[in-house]
Design a protein around this motif. Structure first.
Motif, mmCIF file in Angstrom:
data_model
loop_
_atom_site.group_PDB
_atom_site.id
_atom_site.type_symbol
_atom_site.label_atom_id
_atom_site.label_comp_id
_atom_site.label_asym_id
_atom_site.label_seq_id
_atom_site.Cartn_x
_atom_site.Cartn_y
_atom_site.Cartn_z
ATOM 1 N N MET A 1 3.032 14.313 -2.995
ATOM 2 C CA MET A 1 2.783 13.635 -4.265
ATOM 3 C C MET A 1 3.767 12.467 -4.359
ATOM 4 N N LEU A 2 3.312 11.304 -3.956
ATOM 5 C CA LEU A 2 4.207 10.178 -3.717
ATOM 6 C C LEU A 2 5.027 9.754 -4.939
ATOM 7 N N PRO A 3 4.497 9.830 -6.176
ATOM 8 C CA PRO A 3 5.339 9.451 -7.313
ATOM 9 C C PRO A 3 6.597 10.323 -7.478
ATOM 10 N N ASN A 4 6.626 11.477 -6.822
ATOM 11 C CA ASN A 4 7.821 12.331 -6.884
ATOM 12 C C ASN A 4 8.938 11.846 -5.977
ATOM 13 N N HIS A 5 8.674 10.860 -5.118
ATOM 14 C CA HIS A 5 9.608 10.517 -4.054
ATOM 15 C C HIS A 5 9.751 9.008 -3.885
ATOM 16 N N ALA A 6 10.881 8.589 -3.360
ATOM 17 C CA ALA A 6 11.026 7.214 -2.906
ATOM 18 C C ALA A 6 10.288 7.066 -1.584
ATOM 19 N N PRO A 7 9.462 6.021 -1.415
ATOM 20 C CA PRO A 7 8.742 5.841 -0.155
ATOM 21 C C PRO A 7 9.654 5.854 1.072
ATOM 22 N N LEU A 8 10.857 5.325 0.964
ATOM 23 C CA LEU A 8 11.773 5.323 2.104
ATOM 24 C C LEU A 8 12.110 6.740 2.543
ATOM 25 N N VAL A 9 12.313 7.634 1.587
ATOM 26 C CA VAL A 9 12.648 9.024 1.925
ATOM 27 C C VAL A 9 11.483 9.692 2.649
ATOM 28 N N ILE A 10 10.259 9.445 2.189
ATOM 29 C CA ILE A 10 9.089 10.020 2.856
ATOM 30 C C ILE A 10 8.929 9.427 4.249
ATOM 31 N N ASN B 1 -0.083 0.853 -11.391
ATOM 32 C CA ASN B 1 -0.226 0.226 -10.078
ATOM 33 C C ASN B 1 0.855 0.672 -9.088
ATOM 34 N N ALA B 2 1.801 1.489 -9.548
ATOM 35 C CA ALA B 2 2.933 1.849 -8.699
ATOM 36 C C ALA B 2 2.493 2.654 -7.478
ATOM 37 N N PHE B 3 1.463 3.470 -7.609
ATOM 38 C CA PHE B 3 1.020 4.304 -6.488
ATOM 39 C C PHE B 3 0.598 3.440 -5.311
ATOM 40 N N VAL B 4 -0.208 2.421 -5.574
ATOM 41 C CA VAL B 4 -0.644 1.530 -4.490
ATOM 42 C C VAL B 4 0.547 0.799 -3.895
ATOM 43 N N ARG B 5 1.439 0.307 -4.745
ATOM 44 C CA ARG B 5 2.620 -0.395 -4.235
ATOM 45 C C ARG B 5 3.477 0.520 -3.364
ATOM 46 N N VAL C 1 1.844 0.910 0.064
ATOM 47 C CA VAL C 1 2.047 -0.297 0.869
ATOM 48 C C VAL C 1 3.486 -0.374 1.367
ATOM 49 N N GLU C 2 4.428 0.014 0.512
ATOM 50 C CA GLU C 2 5.834 0.037 0.937
ATOM 51 C C GLU C 2 6.040 1.052 2.063
ATOM 52 N N LEU C 3 5.432 2.222 1.920
ATOM 53 C CA LEU C 3 5.532 3.251 2.954
ATOM 54 C C LEU C 3 4.940 2.767 4.270
ATOM 55 N N GLN C 4 3.780 2.112 4.194
ATOM 56 C CA GLN C 4 3.174 1.551 5.405
ATOM 57 C C GLN C 4 4.099 0.534 6.071
ATOM 58 N N SER C 5 4.798 -0.235 5.252
ATOM 59 C CA SER C 5 5.712 -1.240 5.784
ATOM 60 C C SER C 5 6.857 -0.596 6.558
ATOM 61 N N TYR C 6 7.372 0.520 6.054
ATOM 62 C CA TYR C 6 8.441 1.215 6.778
ATOM 63 C C TYR C 6 7.954 1.719 8.131
ATOM 64 N N PHE C 7 6.761 2.311 8.141
ATOM 65 C CA PHE C 7 6.224 2.813 9.415
ATOM 66 C C PHE C 7 5.945 1.653 10.378
ATOM 67 N N ALA C 8 5.445 0.543 9.853
ATOM 68 C CA ALA C 8 5.139 -0.611 10.705
ATOM 69 C C ALA C 8 6.401 -1.346 11.145
ATOM 70 N N ASP C 9 7.487 -1.166 10.399
ATOM 71 C CA ASP C 9 8.754 -1.869 10.663
ATOM 72 C C ASP C 9 8.521 -3.372 10.733
#
Length: 328
Positions: free
Chosen positions: A78-87, A129-133, A136-144
């Motif tokens: 449940m992504l709103p529970n976490h910072a995307p970087l931590v996930i 709109n935070a969920f979509v953002r 996208v932030e999480l995808q950016s971390y994986f893509a580096d």
């Protein structure tokens, strides 16, 4: 043939323990792997006495260690529970340990009641709109790709398959917009199943991750040697839903003969609605139910939830479920 997978709530049964629930999950995953299931997902839930998968990424690592080739993942985080970087760091670690086997399904519900949600998030104020953002932030971390200015370690370059989860039209819209696979939680929220799948498929935009829609639909499958035995086993999940809907969630209860018939009509009707995407019965019964569900949804993959009190009977149910899929 439609792919078939498992969603496990890692149930803590009445008289059991969290340790036993986790041991059962690892054993069940190894059993599912031998039966040809595609993936094995566990879900993030908090503050529930009967569910042992709150620390979802830890549980995924435990299950992955007990298996060799089956994909293991979250259905979901449940992504709103976490910072995307931590996930990104958690699932990047899992991918480093078990490369090419890790899935990350993402949802936006709290996975708990409002009181527990406050304890997790501290505030429930959020931008719609935070969920979509965050995705996208999480995808950016994986893509580096440098867009965040931070390189996730672990996480950068990880081969983690993302899914969007949903029980409403919102998740379908997000999955279509981002060109990601979509999984609908029809095993407990079936009302918008058909409309959500239509929205996802009709609005889908191809992406670097997926060139055409990939839809997964969830259903409850409880199989036994006879219809009567399966209906008896299903009384445990019925008790769980009644407890949840009446504000009294408990550990999974033993099956009770004639349980549903003992309920007030409005509670029995609630169960009929909530569990309408289910196949409960002997091999021919569940084969017919699965076939009709596939015909209805045209899903690329079916993910089954099998909540049964007895671990051995749960394994038996998976045996019969795999046979049903292979015979379609």
């Amino acid at each position: 043939m439609t792919h078939y997978s498992i969603l496990d709530l890692v149930p803590v049964v009445e008289g059991g323990s969290v340790a036993q629930a986790l041991a059962n999950a690892a054993d069940l995953a190894a059993h599912a792997e031998a039966l040809g299931f595609t993936r094995y997902w566990v879900a993030e839930h908090h503050g529930m006495k009967g569910i042992a998968s709150a620390a979802t990424s830890v549980v995924i690592g435990h299950i992955a260690a007990a298996t060799k080739i089956i994909r293991i993942g979250a259905g979901g985080i449940m992504l709103p529970n976490h910072a995307p970087l931590v996930i990104a760091e958690q699932f990047g670690t899992l991918d480093a340990l078990y490369p090419g086997r890790i899935d990350l399904g993402l949802g936006r519900a709290p996975g708990s009641d409002q009181r527990v949600a406050h304890a997790i998030r501290r505030t429930l104020d959020s931008d719609p709109n935070a969920f979509v953002r965050d995705i996208v932030e999480l995808q950016s971390y994986f893509a580096d790709d440098g867009r965040t200015g931070i390189s996730a370690t672990p996480g950068a370059g990880a081969d983690v398959q993302l899914y969007i989860l949903g029980s409403s039209l919102y998740g379908a819209q997000v999955a279509a917009l981002l060109g990601l696979p979509y999984a609908f939680a029809s095993h407990f929220a079936p009302q918008l199943l058909d409309e959500a799948l239509h929205v996802y498929r009709s609005s889908f935009k191809p992406s670097e991750f997926l060139d055409k829609p990939h839809a997964m639909a969830a259903m409850n499958v409880i199989a036994a040697d006879t219809d009567a035995e399966a209906e008896f086993l299903a009384s445990s999940i019925q008790q769980s839903f009644v407890g949840l809907r009446t504000g009294n969630p408990r550990q999974m209860q033993p099956p009770v003969e004639g349980y549903k018939a003992s309920l007030p009509p409005h509670i029995a009707a609630m169960l009929d609605e909530v569990l309408s995407c289910s196949a409960i019965g002997a091999p021919e019964t569940i084969r017919d139910g699965i076939s009709k569900f596939i015909e209805r949804t045209q899903a690329d993959e079916i993910i089954v939830s099998c909540s049964v009190y007895s671990h051995e009977m749960r394994k038996r149910s998976l045996d019969l479920t795999a046979q049903a899929f292979k015979s379609l």
